[in-house]
Design a protein around this motif. Structure first.
Motif, PDB file in Angstrom:
ATOM      1  N   MET A 283     -10.811   3.148   7.789  1.00  0.00           N
ATOM      2  CA  MET A 283     -11.227   1.774   7.723  1.00  0.00           C
ATOM      3  C   MET A 283      -9.995   0.883   7.789  1.00  0.00           C
ATOM      4  SD  MET A 283     -14.366   0.722   5.126  1.00  0.00           S
ATOM      5  CE  MET A 283     -13.486   1.317   3.740  1.00  0.00           C
ATOM      6  N   GLU A 284     -10.202  -0.297   8.277  1.00  0.00           N
ATOM      7  CA  GLU A 284      -9.105  -1.265   8.319  1.00  0.00           C
ATOM      8  C   GLU A 284      -9.146  -2.109   7.046  1.00  0.00           C
ATOM      9  OE1 GLU A 284      -7.611  -5.193  10.815  1.00  0.00           O
ATOM     10  OE2 GLU A 284      -9.154  -3.925  11.706  1.00  0.00           O
ATOM     11  N   LEU A 285      -7.993  -2.285   6.436  1.00  0.00           N
ATOM     12  CA  LEU A 285      -7.908  -3.120   5.241  1.00  0.00           C
ATOM     13  C   LEU A 285      -7.166  -4.402   5.572  1.00  0.00           C
ATOM     14  CD1 LEU A 285      -6.898  -0.541   2.476  1.00  0.00           C
ATOM     15  CD2 LEU A 285      -9.163  -1.089   3.337  1.00  0.00           C
ATOM     16  N   VAL A 286      -7.712  -5.513   5.127  1.00  0.00           N
ATOM     17  CA  VAL A 286      -7.011  -6.789   5.197  1.00  0.00           C
ATOM     18  C   VAL A 286      -6.929  -7.290   3.760  1.00  0.00           C
ATOM     19  CG1 VAL A 286      -7.683  -7.353   7.567  1.00  0.00           C
ATOM     20  CG2 VAL A 286      -9.137  -8.071   5.707  1.00  0.00           C
ATOM     21  N   TYR A 287      -5.968  -8.133   3.509  1.00  0.00           N
ATOM     22  CA  TYR A 287      -5.738  -8.597   2.147  1.00  0.00           C
ATOM     23  C   TYR A 287      -5.898 -10.106   2.078  1.00  0.00           C
ATOM     24  CZ  TYR A 287      -3.935  -3.904   1.682  1.00  0.00           C
ATOM     25  OH  TYR A 287      -3.829  -2.523   1.687  1.00  0.00           O
ATOM     26  N   SER A 288      -6.426 -10.593   0.952  1.00  0.00           N
ATOM     27  CA  SER A 288      -6.685 -12.023   0.795  1.00  0.00           C
ATOM     28  C   SER A 288      -5.396 -12.830   0.747  1.00  0.00           C
ATOM     29  CB  SER A 288      -7.515 -12.289  -0.458  1.00  0.00           C
ATOM     30  OG  SER A 288      -6.840 -11.805  -1.606  1.00  0.00           O
ATOM     31  N   ASN A 289      -4.311 -12.201   0.274  1.00  0.00           N
ATOM     32  CA  ASN A 289      -3.024 -12.897   0.222  1.00  0.00           C
ATOM     33  C   ASN A 289      -1.889 -11.869   0.103  1.00  0.00           C
ATOM     34  OD1 ASN A 289      -2.649 -12.257  -2.651  1.00  0.00           O
ATOM     35  ND2 ASN A 289      -4.244 -13.778  -3.017  1.00  0.00           N
ATOM     36  N   ASP A 290      -0.666 -12.357   0.229  1.00  0.00           N
ATOM     37  CA  ASP A 290       0.508 -11.473   0.199  1.00  0.00           C
ATOM     38  C   ASP A 290       0.676 -10.777  -1.141  1.00  0.00           C
ATOM     39  OD1 ASP A 290       1.129 -12.018   2.835  1.00  0.00           O
ATOM     40  OD2 ASP A 290       2.582 -13.590   2.348  1.00  0.00           O
ATOM     41  N   LYS A 291       0.339 -11.469  -2.224  1.00  0.00           N
ATOM     42  CA  LYS A 291       0.494 -10.886  -3.561  1.00  0.00           C
ATOM     43  C   LYS A 291      -0.429  -9.669  -3.725  1.00  0.00           C
ATOM     44  CE  LYS A 291       0.842 -12.371  -8.351  1.00  0.00           C
ATOM     45  NZ  LYS A 291       0.669 -13.474  -9.287  1.00  0.00           N
ATOM     46  N   THR A 292      -1.665  -9.817  -3.286  1.00  0.00           N
ATOM     47  CA  THR A 292      -2.621  -8.707  -3.362  1.00  0.00           C
ATOM     48  C   THR A 292      -2.152  -7.542  -2.492  1.00  0.00           C
ATOM     49  OG1 THR A 292      -4.448 -10.216  -3.822  1.00  0.00           O
ATOM     50  CG2 THR A 292      -5.038  -8.044  -2.981  1.00  0.00           C
ATOM     51  N   LYS A 293      -1.639  -7.856  -1.303  1.00  0.00           N
ATOM     52  CA  LYS A 293      -1.124  -6.810  -0.416  1.00  0.00           C
ATOM     53  C   LYS A 293       0.033  -6.071  -1.082  1.00  0.00           C
ATOM     54  CE  LYS A 293       0.417  -5.850   4.254  1.00  0.00           C
ATOM     55  NZ  LYS A 293       0.639  -6.363   5.610  1.00  0.00           N
ATOM     56  N   GLN A 294       0.921  -6.804  -1.729  1.00  0.00           N
ATOM     57  CA  GLN A 294       2.059  -6.189  -2.445  1.00  0.00           C
ATOM     58  C   GLN A 294       1.553  -5.211  -3.493  1.00  0.00           C
ATOM     59  OE1 GLN A 294       4.990  -6.570  -0.877  1.00  0.00           O
ATOM     60  NE2 GLN A 294       5.963  -5.924  -2.740  1.00  0.00           N
ATOM     61  N   HIS A 295       0.558  -5.654  -4.293  1.00  0.00           N
ATOM     62  CA  HIS A 295       0.019  -4.808  -5.357  1.00  0.00           C
ATOM     63  C   HIS A 295      -0.561  -3.510  -4.810  1.00  0.00           C
ATOM     64  CE1 HIS A 295      -0.563  -8.652  -7.941  1.00  0.00           C
ATOM     65  NE2 HIS A 295       0.615  -8.109  -8.170  1.00  0.00           N
ATOM     66  N   CYS A 296      -1.117  -3.582  -3.595  1.00  0.00           N
ATOM     67  CA  CYS A 296      -1.802  -2.426  -3.006  1.00  0.00           C
ATOM     68  C   CYS A 296      -0.915  -1.551  -2.126  1.00  0.00           C
ATOM     69  CB  CYS A 296      -2.995  -2.906  -2.186  1.00  0.00           C
ATOM     70  SG  CYS A 296      -4.276  -3.705  -3.166  1.00  0.00           S
ATOM     71  N   THR A 297       0.302  -2.006  -1.839  1.00  0.00           N
ATOM     72  CA  THR A 297       1.162  -1.245  -0.933  1.00  0.00           C
ATOM     73  C   THR A 297       2.516  -0.870  -1.537  1.00  0.00           C
ATOM     74  OG1 THR A 297       1.955  -3.310   0.068  1.00  0.00           O
ATOM     75  CG2 THR A 297       0.094  -2.227   1.148  1.00  0.00           C
TER      76      THR A 297
ATOM     77  N   GLU B  47     -11.933  -6.600   3.184  1.00  0.00           N
ATOM     78  CA  GLU B  47     -10.853  -7.429   2.658  1.00  0.00           C
ATOM     79  C   GLU B  47     -10.707  -7.122   1.176  1.00  0.00           C
ATOM     80  OE1 GLU B  47      -9.394 -11.902   3.081  1.00  0.00           O
ATOM     81  OE2 GLU B  47     -11.336 -11.766   2.073  1.00  0.00           O
ATOM     82  N   ILE B  48      -9.498  -6.779   0.782  1.00  0.00           N
ATOM     83  CA  ILE B  48      -9.191  -6.582  -0.631  1.00  0.00           C
ATOM     84  C   ILE B  48      -8.854  -7.975  -1.163  1.00  0.00           C
ATOM     85  CG2 ILE B  48      -7.727  -5.413  -2.326  1.00  0.00           C
ATOM     86  CD1 ILE B  48      -9.258  -3.420  -0.558  1.00  0.00           C
ATOM     87  N   THR B  49      -9.723  -8.495  -2.032  1.00  0.00           N
ATOM     88  CA  THR B  49      -9.495  -9.859  -2.516  1.00  0.00           C
ATOM     89  C   THR B  49      -8.628  -9.899  -3.766  1.00  0.00           C
ATOM     90  OG1 THR B  49     -11.578  -9.866  -3.720  1.00  0.00           O
ATOM     91  CG2 THR B  49     -11.610 -10.758  -1.501  1.00  0.00           C
ATOM     92  N   GLU B  50      -8.720  -8.849  -4.582  1.00  0.00           N
ATOM     93  CA  GLU B  50      -7.847  -8.794  -5.756  1.00  0.00           C
ATOM     94  C   GLU B  50      -7.910  -7.425  -6.420  1.00  0.00           C
ATOM     95  OE1 GLU B  50      -9.680 -10.536  -9.651  1.00  0.00           O
ATOM     96  OE2 GLU B  50     -10.306 -11.887  -8.040  1.00  0.00           O
ATOM     97  N   VAL B  51      -6.903  -7.156  -7.209  1.00  0.00           N
ATOM     98  CA  VAL B  51      -6.879  -5.993  -8.084  1.00  0.00           C
ATOM     99  C   VAL B  51      -6.708  -6.604  -9.471  1.00  0.00           C
ATOM    100  CG1 VAL B  51      -5.677  -3.897  -8.759  1.00  0.00           C
ATOM    101  CG2 VAL B  51      -5.815  -4.519  -6.346  1.00  0.00           C
ATOM    102  N   SER B  52      -7.695  -6.401 -10.328  1.00  0.00           N
ATOM    103  CA  SER B  52      -7.637  -7.082 -11.621  1.00  0.00           C
ATOM    104  C   SER B  52      -8.423  -6.343 -12.688  1.00  0.00           C
ATOM    105  CB  SER B  52      -8.211  -8.500 -11.475  1.00  0.00           C
ATOM    106  OG  SER B  52      -9.586  -8.441 -11.130  1.00  0.00           O
ATOM    107  N   LYS B  53      -8.210  -6.807 -13.908  1.00  0.00           N
ATOM    108  CA  LYS B  53      -9.021  -6.345 -15.032  1.00  0.00           C
ATOM    109  C   LYS B  53     -10.264  -7.232 -14.991  1.00  0.00           C
ATOM    110  CE  LYS B  53      -5.730  -4.611 -18.374  1.00  0.00           C
ATOM    111  NZ  LYS B  53      -5.153  -4.800 -19.711  1.00  0.00           N
TER     112      LYS B  53
END
Length: 123
Positions: A1-15, A114-120
């Motif tokens: 699957m292709e992943l896109v990220y909502s913003n650079d910060k979220t991409k950083q957290h996931c990569t 789209e990964i929008t966030e990684v959060s609690k």
């Protein structure tokens, strides 16, 4: 699957392992689990491959604190015991959200999320 990220910060957290570990309060175990989940999303042919995996606990989000979460879903970073979730939104081939987003009907066609966030999310 292709992943896109909502913003650079979220991409950083996931990569970035370093960014993931920092986000998760220094937990090496949670950071590794996040990287494994992101890898599993990338390896999946479509979202249905993720939905059928019980350990991911794929679930629909409901509106919370006045925030409309229609069309958004979450998977566990590690397990139900941990509060960390990966929030995602299925996108069509034009990278637009499905409307309506009847996941049961479209799951086999969703090849972009789209990964929008990684959060609690529940914390």
């Amino acid at each position: 699957m292709e992943l896109v990220y909502s913003n650079d910060k979220t991409k950083q957290h996931c990569t970035s392992m370093k960014a993931a570990k920092k986000l998760m309060g220094g937990s090496d175990i949670l950071a590794k689990s996040l990287m494994a989940r992101i890898n599993a999303l990338k390896q999946a042919e479509n979202i249905k491959d993720i939905i059928v995996m019980p350990t991911f606990h794929f679930h629909k989000l409901t509106n919370k604190d006045g925030k409309n979460l229609e069309g958004y879903f979450a998977i566990d970073v590690k397990s139900r015991k941990d509060l960390w979730r990966i929030i995602l939104e299925p996108l069509d081939e034009n990278k637009k959200p499905y409307s309506p987003c009847n996941i049961d009907e479209i799951a086999q066609y969703v090849r972009i999320v789209e990964i929008t966030e990684v959060s609690k999310h529940y914390g």
